[in-house]
Design a protein around this motif. Structure first.
Motif, PDB file in Angstrom:
ATOM      1  N   TRP A  21       0.826  -1.211   0.000  1.00 42.25           N
ATOM      2  CA  TRP A  21       0.000   0.000   0.000  1.00 42.25           C
ATOM      3  C   TRP A  21       0.857   1.257   0.000  1.00 42.25           C
ATOM      4  CZ3 TRP A  21      -2.659   2.575   4.652  1.00 42.25           C
ATOM      5  CH2 TRP A  21      -1.819   2.610   5.772  1.00 42.25           C
ATOM      6  N   GLU A  22       2.060   1.196   0.580  1.00 43.43           N
ATOM      7  CA  GLU A  22       2.920   2.370   0.554  1.00 43.43           C
ATOM      8  C   GLU A  22       3.323   2.713  -0.873  1.00 43.43           C
ATOM      9  OE1 GLU A  22       4.893   2.473   4.984  1.00 43.43           O
ATOM     10  OE2 GLU A  22       6.172   1.925   3.299  1.00 43.43           O
ATOM     11  N   ALA A  23       3.642   1.704  -1.681  1.00 46.66           N
ATOM     12  CA  ALA A  23       3.967   1.955  -3.084  1.00 46.66           C
ATOM     13  C   ALA A  23       2.759   2.507  -3.827  1.00 46.66           C
ATOM     14  CB  ALA A  23       4.459   0.673  -3.754  1.00 46.66           C
ATOM     15  N   GLY A  24       1.582   1.956  -3.547  1.00 46.05           N
ATOM     16  CA  GLY A  24       0.368   2.416  -4.205  1.00 46.05           C
ATOM     17  C   GLY A  24       0.029   3.850  -3.863  1.00 46.05           C
ATOM     18  N   ILE A  25       0.086   4.182  -2.566  1.00 47.07           N
ATOM     19  CA  ILE A  25      -0.213   5.546  -2.135  1.00 47.07           C
ATOM     20  C   ILE A  25       0.863   6.506  -2.615  1.00 47.07           C
ATOM     21  CG2 ILE A  25      -0.425   7.054  -0.113  1.00 47.07           C
ATOM     22  CD1 ILE A  25      -1.675   4.650   1.364  1.00 47.07           C
ATOM     23  N   ALA A  26       2.125   6.119  -2.450  1.00 43.34           N
ATOM     24  CA  ALA A  26       3.232   7.009  -2.811  1.00 43.34           C
ATOM     25  C   ALA A  26       3.237   7.329  -4.295  1.00 43.34           C
ATOM     26  CB  ALA A  26       4.563   6.388  -2.396  1.00 43.34           C
ATOM     27  N   ALA A  27       2.831   6.392  -5.137  1.00 44.09           N
ATOM     28  CA  ALA A  27       2.809   6.645  -6.569  1.00 44.09           C
ATOM     29  C   ALA A  27       1.891   7.819  -6.900  1.00 44.09           C
ATOM     30  CB  ALA A  27       2.364   5.393  -7.329  1.00 44.09           C
ATOM     31  N   VAL A  28       0.741   7.874  -6.250  1.00 45.13           N
ATOM     32  CA  VAL A  28      -0.207   8.959  -6.493  1.00 45.13           C
ATOM     33  C   VAL A  28       0.270  10.259  -5.837  1.00 45.13           C
ATOM     34  CG1 VAL A  28      -2.589   9.733  -6.191  1.00 45.13           C
ATOM     35  CG2 VAL A  28      -2.115   7.328  -6.688  1.00 45.13           C
ATOM     36  N   LEU A  29       0.712  10.166  -4.588  1.00 50.65           N
ATOM     37  CA  LEU A  29       1.171  11.369  -3.890  1.00 50.65           C
ATOM     38  C   LEU A  29       2.383  11.982  -4.581  1.00 50.65           C
ATOM     39  CD1 LEU A  29       0.928  10.437  -0.078  1.00 50.65           C
ATOM     40  CD2 LEU A  29      -0.803  11.454  -1.559  1.00 50.65           C
ATOM     41  N   SER A  30       3.295  11.145  -5.038  1.00 51.36           N
ATOM     42  CA  SER A  30       4.515  11.636  -5.674  1.00 51.36           C
ATOM     43  C   SER A  30       4.211  12.346  -6.990  1.00 51.36           C
ATOM     44  CB  SER A  30       5.481  10.481  -5.904  1.00 51.36           C
ATOM     45  OG  SER A  30       6.662  10.926  -6.536  1.00 51.36           O
ATOM     46  N   ALA A  31       3.326  11.773  -7.798  1.00 46.56           N
ATOM     47  CA  ALA A  31       2.954  12.409  -9.061  1.00 46.56           C
ATOM     48  C   ALA A  31       2.311  13.761  -8.817  1.00 46.56           C
ATOM     49  CB  ALA A  31       2.015  11.488  -9.840  1.00 46.56           C
ATOM     50  N   ASP A  41      10.330  13.590  -1.057  1.00 41.73           N
ATOM     51  CA  ASP A  41      10.443  12.211  -1.505  1.00 41.73           C
ATOM     52  C   ASP A  41       9.295  11.370  -0.961  1.00 41.73           C
ATOM     53  OD1 ASP A  41      11.058  11.628   1.166  1.00 41.73           O
ATOM     54  OD2 ASP A  41      13.197  11.302   0.784  1.00 41.73           O
ATOM     55  N   ASP A  42       9.249  10.093  -1.359  1.00 38.22           N
ATOM     56  CA  ASP A  42       8.124   9.230  -0.976  1.00 38.22           C
ATOM     57  C   ASP A  42       7.986   9.109   0.532  1.00 38.22           C
ATOM     58  OD1 ASP A  42       7.689   8.869  -3.652  1.00 38.22           O
ATOM     59  OD2 ASP A  42       8.251   6.744  -3.691  1.00 38.22           O
ATOM     60  N   GLU A  43       9.108   8.950   1.245  1.00 40.28           N
ATOM     61  CA  GLU A  43       9.037   8.773   2.694  1.00 40.28           C
ATOM     62  C   GLU A  43       8.450  10.003   3.369  1.00 40.28           C
ATOM     63  OE1 GLU A  43       9.715   6.113   4.837  1.00 40.28           O
ATOM     64  OE2 GLU A  43       9.673   5.009   2.959  1.00 40.28           O
ATOM     65  N   ARG A 203       9.035  -3.083   6.802  1.00 38.82           N
ATOM     66  CA  ARG A 203       9.885  -1.890   6.840  1.00 38.82           C
ATOM     67  C   ARG A 203      11.154  -2.129   7.665  1.00 38.82           C
ATOM     68  NH1 ARG A 203       8.124   2.922   5.089  1.00 38.82           N
ATOM     69  NH2 ARG A 203       9.550   3.924   6.563  1.00 38.82           N
ATOM     70  N   HIS A 204      11.586  -3.364   7.773  1.00 41.76           N
ATOM     71  CA  HIS A 204      12.742  -3.672   8.618  1.00 41.76           C
ATOM     72  C   HIS A 204      14.012  -2.965   8.163  1.00 41.76           C
ATOM     73  CE1 HIS A 204      13.110  -6.568   5.290  1.00 41.76           C
ATOM     74  NE2 HIS A 204      14.407  -6.534   5.531  1.00 41.76           N
ATOM     75  N   ASP A 205      14.087  -2.620   6.878  1.00 41.65           N
ATOM     76  CA  ASP A 205      15.284  -1.969   6.358  1.00 41.65           C
ATOM     77  C   ASP A 205      15.066  -0.490   6.064  1.00 41.65           C
ATOM     78  OD1 ASP A 205      13.543  -2.375   4.282  1.00 41.65           O
ATOM     79  OD2 ASP A 205      15.037  -3.168   2.882  1.00 41.65           O
ATOM     80  N   LYS A 206      13.981   0.080   6.622  1.00 42.62           N
ATOM     81  CA  LYS A 206      13.681   1.499   6.412  1.00 42.62           C
ATOM     82  C   LYS A 206      13.481   2.181   7.763  1.00 42.62           C
ATOM     83  CE  LYS A 206      11.209   0.720   2.041  1.00 42.62           C
ATOM     84  NZ  LYS A 206       9.909   0.876   1.341  1.00 42.62           N
ATOM     85  N   PRO A 207      13.828   3.456   7.865  1.00 40.04           N
ATOM     86  CA  PRO A 207      13.591   4.178   9.121  1.00 40.04           C
ATOM     87  C   PRO A 207      12.127   4.612   9.234  1.00 40.04           C
ATOM     88  CG  PRO A 207      14.567   5.651   7.511  1.00 40.04           C
ATOM     89  CD  PRO A 207      14.529   4.277   6.867  1.00 40.04           C
ATOM     90  N   GLY A 208      11.684   4.851  10.449  1.00 41.74           N
ATOM     91  CA  GLY A 208      10.362   5.437  10.658  1.00 41.74           C
ATOM     92  C   GLY A 208       9.217   4.469  10.406  1.00 41.74           C
ATOM     93  N   TRP A 209       7.999   5.017  10.389  1.00 47.89           N
ATOM     94  CA  TRP A 209       6.782   4.212  10.302  1.00 47.89           C
ATOM     95  C   TRP A 209       6.137   4.245   8.932  1.00 47.89           C
ATOM     96  CZ3 TRP A 209       6.291   1.016  14.197  1.00 47.89           C
ATOM     97  CH2 TRP A 209       6.835   1.367  15.441  1.00 47.89           C
ATOM     98  N   GLY A 210       6.607   5.106   8.027  1.00 45.87           N
ATOM     99  CA  GLY A 210       6.024   5.172   6.697  1.00 45.87           C
ATOM    100  C   GLY A 210       4.573   5.615   6.729  1.00 45.87           C
ATOM    101  N   ALA A 211       3.702   4.879   6.010  1.00 46.24           N
ATOM    102  CA  ALA A 211       2.282   5.229   5.925  1.00 46.24           C
ATOM    103  C   ALA A 211       1.486   4.763   7.142  1.00 46.24           C
ATOM    104  CB  ALA A 211       1.671   4.638   4.659  1.00 46.24           C
TER     105      ALA A 211
END
Length: 244
Positions: A21-31, A41-43, A203-211
């Motif tokens: 869902w993060e990829a799905g949401i970020a694709a729209v938000l980023s555009a 950026d996406d994060e 998200r084990h390899d990413k900082p923070g909580w994301g979406a």
């Protein structure tokens, strides 16, 4: 150590666990952000968005999920002081069925299906889940959506609904293992009703909580894996015949 052979059913959060869902949401938000001349950026965009979706769901528990997405998007735009229009928010609202599955989801689910009944407990509407299931390529034994329940996780109502419905599958509470990525939406309320849980820490390899909002509560899942494939590997090993 949790005995994975002691369970007969798995209940899944879908978005964040099986569907990216993060990829799905970020694709729209980023555009949208790029169209406004923003270099976020996406994060950064996901961080700005996360609490707004949870707030809309809490304030309007009967609101259809596409409308939740749209309302959260408008609040995000206001927070970021960027313009937004109806076409922008509608793009996010209708995007759910197109959100991609994680690369390991379909194959891992097929393996898990050999050992357990598979149940969905999703925060999304019926149409969105139906579209996502096509990406997952497995038959679920039961589907429970926020639309059918009338509230959104982390509401205790959603987990009570789940526990009532599993009896239709002749599954008892002690035989159910809840599998999810979100500590906020799933592990905190699941533990509140004494369910055993598996954390798929995407998200084990990413900082923070994301979406996903910060759970703001101490919670300890029973086991954690970095992917659904790793969990399926552990399940296969647990059910493997013991060599004599």
């Amino acid at each position: 150590m949790l005995d994975l052979t002691a369970y007969s059913a798995l209940s899944f959060d879908v978005y964040g666990t099986l569907i990216d869902w993060e990829a799905g949401i970020a694709a729209v938000l980023s555009a949208w952000a790029k169209k406004q001349g923003s270099d976020l950026d996406d994060e950064a965009l996901l961080l700005a968005y996360a609490d707004h979706e949870a707030a809309v769901e809490a304030e309007y528990p009967s609101l259809a999920y596409p409308e939740v997405l749209q309302a959260a998007f408008r609040r995000t735009a206001k927070t970021l002081n960027l313009p937004i229009n109806d076409a922008d928010v509608q793009a996010l609202g209708r995007s759910v069925p197109q959100w991609p599955a994680f690369a390991d989801s379909a194959e891992a689910l097929q393996r898990l299906k050999q050992h357990y009944k598979l149940i969905i407990l999703s925060n999304v509407h019926e149409e969105g889940v139906a579209g996502s299931i096509q990406h997952l390529q497995v038959d679920f034994d039961q589907i429970n959506t926020a639309q059918a329940i009338g509230s959104y996780k982390p509401s205790a109502r959603n987990f009570q609904f789940l526990l009532e419905r599993i009896t239709d599958l002749e599954v008892e509470k002690a035989q159910l293992l809840h599998v999810a990525q979100s500590l906020f939406h799933d592990h905190v309320p699941a533990k509140a009703v004494d369910l055993d849980t598996i954390w798929i820490n995407r998200r084990h390899d990413k900082p923070g909580w994301g979406a996903t909002p910060d759970p703001k509560a101490e919670v300890t899942p029973d086991l954690a894996f970095p992917s659904l494939a790793a969990f399926a590997d552990a399940v296969d090993a647990a059910f493997a015949p013991v060599n004599s």
